[in-house]
Write a protein that holds these residues in place. Sequence first.
Motif, mmCIF file in Angstrom:
data_model
loop_
_atom_site.group_PDB
_atom_site.id
_atom_site.type_symbol
_atom_site.label_atom_id
_atom_site.label_comp_id
_atom_site.label_asym_id
_atom_site.label_seq_id
_atom_site.Cartn_x
_atom_site.Cartn_y
_atom_site.Cartn_z
ATOM 1 N N TYR A 15 50.391 44.921 41.425
ATOM 2 C CA TYR A 15 49.686 46.145 41.051
ATOM 3 C C TYR A 15 50.119 47.291 41.964
ATOM 4 C CZ TYR A 15 46.026 49.263 39.491
ATOM 5 O OH TYR A 15 45.344 50.342 38.953
ATOM 6 N N GLN A 16 50.502 48.399 41.354
ATOM 7 C CA GLN A 16 50.978 49.560 42.100
ATOM 8 C C GLN A 16 49.832 50.554 42.257
ATOM 9 O OE1 GLN A 16 54.861 50.975 40.696
ATOM 10 N NE2 GLN A 16 55.129 49.026 39.634
ATOM 11 N N CYS A 29 45.421 56.020 36.255
ATOM 12 C CA CYS A 29 46.103 54.942 36.967
ATOM 13 C C CYS A 29 46.247 53.713 36.066
ATOM 14 C CB CYS A 29 45.330 54.577 38.232
ATOM 15 S SG CYS A 29 45.305 55.903 39.469
ATOM 16 N N ARG A 31 45.971 50.134 34.431
ATOM 17 C CA ARG A 31 44.853 49.208 34.273
ATOM 18 C C ARG A 31 45.246 47.806 34.735
ATOM 19 N NH1 ARG A 31 41.585 49.828 28.528
ATOM 20 N NH2 ARG A 31 40.739 51.929 28.897
ATOM 21 N N PHE A 32 44.304 47.105 35.327
ATOM 22 C CA PHE A 32 44.429 45.661 35.484
ATOM 23 C C PHE A 32 43.420 45.012 34.539
ATOM 24 C CE2 PHE A 32 41.669 47.142 39.008
ATOM 25 C CZ PHE A 32 40.506 46.423 38.762
ATOM 26 N N GLN A 50 40.789 49.872 37.247
ATOM 27 C CA GLN A 50 41.848 50.713 37.796
ATOM 28 C C GLN A 50 41.570 50.928 39.281
ATOM 29 O OE1 GLN A 50 40.647 53.296 34.554
ATOM 30 N NE2 GLN A 50 42.783 53.885 34.238
ATOM 31 N N TYR A 190 41.243 38.504 37.282
ATOM 32 C CA TYR A 190 42.484 39.263 37.101
ATOM 33 C C TYR A 190 43.682 38.358 37.366
ATOM 34 C CZ TYR A 190 46.265 42.193 39.071
ATOM 35 O OH TYR A 190 47.470 42.738 39.397
ATOM 36 N N ASP A 207 46.296 38.235 44.059
ATOM 37 C CA ASP A 207 47.601 38.838 43.788
ATOM 38 C C ASP A 207 47.838 39.991 44.751
ATOM 39 O OD1 ASP A 207 48.771 37.296 41.882
ATOM 40 O OD2 ASP A 207 48.520 38.696 40.231
ATOM 41 N N ALA A 209 49.084 43.802 45.923
ATOM 42 C CA ALA A 209 49.102 45.189 45.476
ATOM 43 C C ALA A 209 49.859 46.002 46.524
ATOM 44 C CB ALA A 209 47.680 45.725 45.313
#
Length: 212
Positions: A15-16, A29, A31-32, A50, A190, A207, A209
């Motif tokens: 995720y950026q 931004c 979405r996850f 987000q 997620y 995860d 980011a």
Amino acid sequence: MELLNFNKKELICIYQVKTIKRIEELNHCARFQINHHLWEKEYKPIAFGQMAVLSDYGIVVSMTAMELNPLCRFYKDDDPVYKDSAMEAFLNFDLDHPEKGYLNFEMNANGAMLSEFGINRNRKKIKDLISYSAVCEANIYDSRWQVLLKIPMSLICELYKSEPLKSGDVFSCNFYKISEDPLIEHYASYAPIKSKIPNFHLPVFFDKAVIL
């Protein structure tokens, strides 16, 4: 910038986190999706969010659940909101020292928020550790409810004894949709979790980011 340590494929897969100047920019931004439904429960609400760095403040996370009349019996901070319909953000801001622990913020549609810090299930209330606190704003709409979580950079720096986050920094996270109420029991994440029993306190399944 530490971003140079990532190849193009790796960067796409994590995720950026954009840096924004106004909270309204969070809507733009990436979405996850909280779409890994776990442990074979029938109720599977749609949820997503987000995340960004808000300049001169800290980390901000918006989370939305597509639920009518969400269960929300708790009103006080640090109440067991996971027994309501809740959304949760778990974040670790020091990947090199996992023994420091990670943050968990668990929120219901009333804006009640459970805030803790620790290792796995060995957790302490953030209010008992430092004077800084995160903020939760909640809204209920016709077909959905939403929370806005705001985590001051001072809270992160104090807990982790670190400098403010900057472009190129990497952290880990997972986001959840949950209720332990038997009538609507459900668990979604997620990042996928591999566990035989319900357990969100597994940082090995967070995860990564990266802050752009």
